[in-house]
Design a protein around this motif. Structure first.
Motif, PDB file in Angstrom:
ATOM      1  N   THR A  40     -17.775 -25.413  14.987  1.00 39.08           N
ATOM      2  CA  THR A  40     -18.301 -25.929  12.900  1.00 39.08           C
ATOM      3  C   THR A  40     -17.976 -24.511  12.428  1.00 39.08           C
ATOM      4  N   ARG A  71     -14.907 -29.034  12.090  1.00 36.05           N
ATOM      5  CA  ARG A  71     -15.469 -29.524  10.983  1.00 36.05           C
ATOM      6  C   ARG A  71     -15.906 -28.486  10.197  1.00 36.05           C
ATOM      7  N   HIS A 109     -23.097 -34.881   9.501  1.00 33.90           N
ATOM      8  CA  HIS A 109     -22.570 -35.298  10.679  1.00 33.90           C
ATOM      9  C   HIS A 109     -23.064 -35.111  11.929  1.00 33.90           C
TER      10      HIS A 109
END
Length: 511
Positions: A40, A71, A109
């Motif tokens: 992340t 992400r 998310h």
């Protein structure tokens, strides 16, 4: 598709493209190297869209599954110059194993496992404190070193290794001794050179004023709230990940390992961090980030057809830096470029860059140059028409130039740029340094030559004529001839037995 990986790395850096671009590339490398890891990346609004596009430059068709394990989550608008201090709510969410909500897209998310490690920019003092205060020692914290190692050791290392030590402590001692204010002492101690000679292993000696050869104002909030505390902050991290590469500054890495190794902390080398997708994919995605992408490609192709290989000059001071105190020197240099009939592309991405109308008119009439607010740098450097790169010598630009086999003409400001410049010109001998462009403290004597720059516009013009003549002549050919060996060493760092590949795999194995 359901992702069942268990390793989770979080990363975040300041509002600097030279910090963010390699971080997103490292994130892509991590998910490509280890199918059991996901990453992340927490970013500010200003970088979100560009980093989403940049991430695609490291994934090909075969990387679809790996790409799903990376992400990019926006934490909101920057609340200060560096964008430090926003990680708290997102860190709590991630630690709880919950899915974060992107502040830019509003998308929530998926929930991923709790983080095993977090990689934080060396300059995010508040975010580093926040992570430690919330998670203690349960999550390993690694410092992201986004530049040349020599400079980071000099500015923020302990005194026993030749660094400046705990500046905050030194400021407080002077405040107690003199009764002056903290801010006054801090600004003086951080910004005023003392005429000391800086000497670190494997690096030519330099006067301290040579580390800031250009007047370039660092915002006061950075000077006061960040620089005094970096050394102490580094004492709290579990290790370091560097974007530099071993073959460029081996003695600096030896010193860094010695320093952190005393407390059992690793130094992982990750550079060069360059996109891993195909050249065509990486170039197309990079050009899409520039409003002048098509025109730049056309000029490159036309220059190659008209003037041949290695005939174009690329000019860029990165996304932040610009000679705000002496812009006339930029235009004087550009006048000489056009006088010598050299095709060029100039990127002026800094928010402080102002291009006068008369310069725009002159360049348009010249017909062989482009002024672009953001340029696809790697695409330009990789094009066979590009011969030389005029840049400030920051780690990313330097790395990209070497990887493309393009020698440099250096115009450094501060940070790691002056030191990288000396390594390029005096140690590896693959470039030139412009001296007359210096301002302020930079107009003092140069330690390694004894020369004192004049610093006038006419001196800039004379130096530009000399350097450009040399660069596009026999002397430049000699410098260019040294590049292939350095390029091979750089690219070798990520081969099967390369230092950077081994270090990044070791980092992943430690999770």
């Amino acid at each position: 598709m359901t992702i069942t990986t268990s390793k989770h790395v979080v990363a975040s850096c300041i509002l600097g493209w030279g910090h963010a671009r390699p971080m997103i590339t490292l994130a892509a490398r991590l998910v490509q190297l280890d199918p059991d890891v996901r990453v992340t990346v927490l970013v500010n609004t200003a970088h979100f869209d560009r980093l989403v596009k940049e991430s695609t430059r490291s994934f090909g068709e075969a990387d679809a599954q790996a790409a799903q394990r990376l992400r990019i989550v926006c934490v909101g608008q920057a609340n200060n110059t560096l964008g430090d201090g926003l990680i708290g709510p997102f860190w709590k969410t991630l630690l709880a194993g919950e899915g974060p909500v992107c502040a830019h897209t509003g998308i929530q998310h998926s929930a991923w496992p709790k983080p095993n490690a977090v990689v934080l920019d060396i300059f995010v003092i508040e975010d580093t404190k926040t992570v430690r205060s919330i998670s203690g020692s349960s999550v390993k914290v690694y410092s992201w070193w986004p530049g040349e190692t020599y400079t980071l050791l000099h500015l923020f290392g302990d005194k026993k290794i030749g660094g400046r030590g705990n500046i905050h402590q030194m400021i407080e001692e002077e405040v107690n001794r003199s009764g002056r204010s903290y801010n006054e002492v801090a600004m003086e101690m951080i910004n005023m050179p003392r005429g000391e000679v800086v000497e670190l292993p494997g690096h030519p000696p330099m006067y301290d004023w040579e580390h800031s050869p250009q007047d370039f104002h660092v915002p006061d909030d950075v000077t006061l709230s960040v620089f005094p505390f970096v050394n102490a902050s580094q004492a709290t991290v579990d290790g370091v990940i560097s974007i530099s590469f071993e073959s460029w500054e081996p003695e600096a890495f030896k010193l860094a390992r010695q320093w952190l190794g005393e407390t059992g902390r690793p130094v992982y080398i990750a550079g060069p961090l360059l996109p891993t997708a195909s050249k065509a994919t990486a170039a197309a995605n990079e050009k899409s980030q520039s409003t002048e992408g098509a025109a730049i490609q056309q000029l490159l192709d036309d220059t190659l057809a008209r003037s041949g290989p290695q005939s174009l000059l690329y000019i860029s001071f990165g996304s932040m830096f610009w000679p705000v105190g002496s812009p006339e020197k930029v235009w004087a240099f550009l006048d000489v470029v056009m006088e010598k009939d050299i095709p060029f592309i100039m990127s002026h991405a800094s928010p402080m860059a102002v291009v006068p109308d008369e310069v725009k008119t002159k360049v348009q009439a010249y017909g062989k140059g482009i002024l672009s607010p953001w340029a696809p740098q790697q695409t330009i450097l990789d094009h066979p028409a590009t011969g030389w790169y005029v840049g400030h010598g920051g780690q990313n630009g330097l790395t990209e130039a070497i990887a493309a086999g393009v020698p440099m003409i250096m115009w450094p400001f501060n940070a790691d740029q002056p030191s990288n410049t000396v390594l390029a010109t005096d140690v590896h001998k693959i470039g030139y340094e412009l001296l007359e462009v210096r301002t302020g403290h930079g107009l003092k004597k140069i330690y390694r030559t004894g020369y004192t720059p004049v610093g006038t516009v006419e001196a800039v013009r004379a130096e530009a004529r000399r350097v450009l003549t040399q660069a596009f002549g026999e002397d430049g050919k000699e410098k260019r001839a040294r590049l292939p060996a350095i390029r091979e060493a750089l690219l070798g760092e990520w081969k099967e037995d390369g230092r950077s590949r081994r270090d990044v795999l070791a980092f992943l194995e430690s999770l």
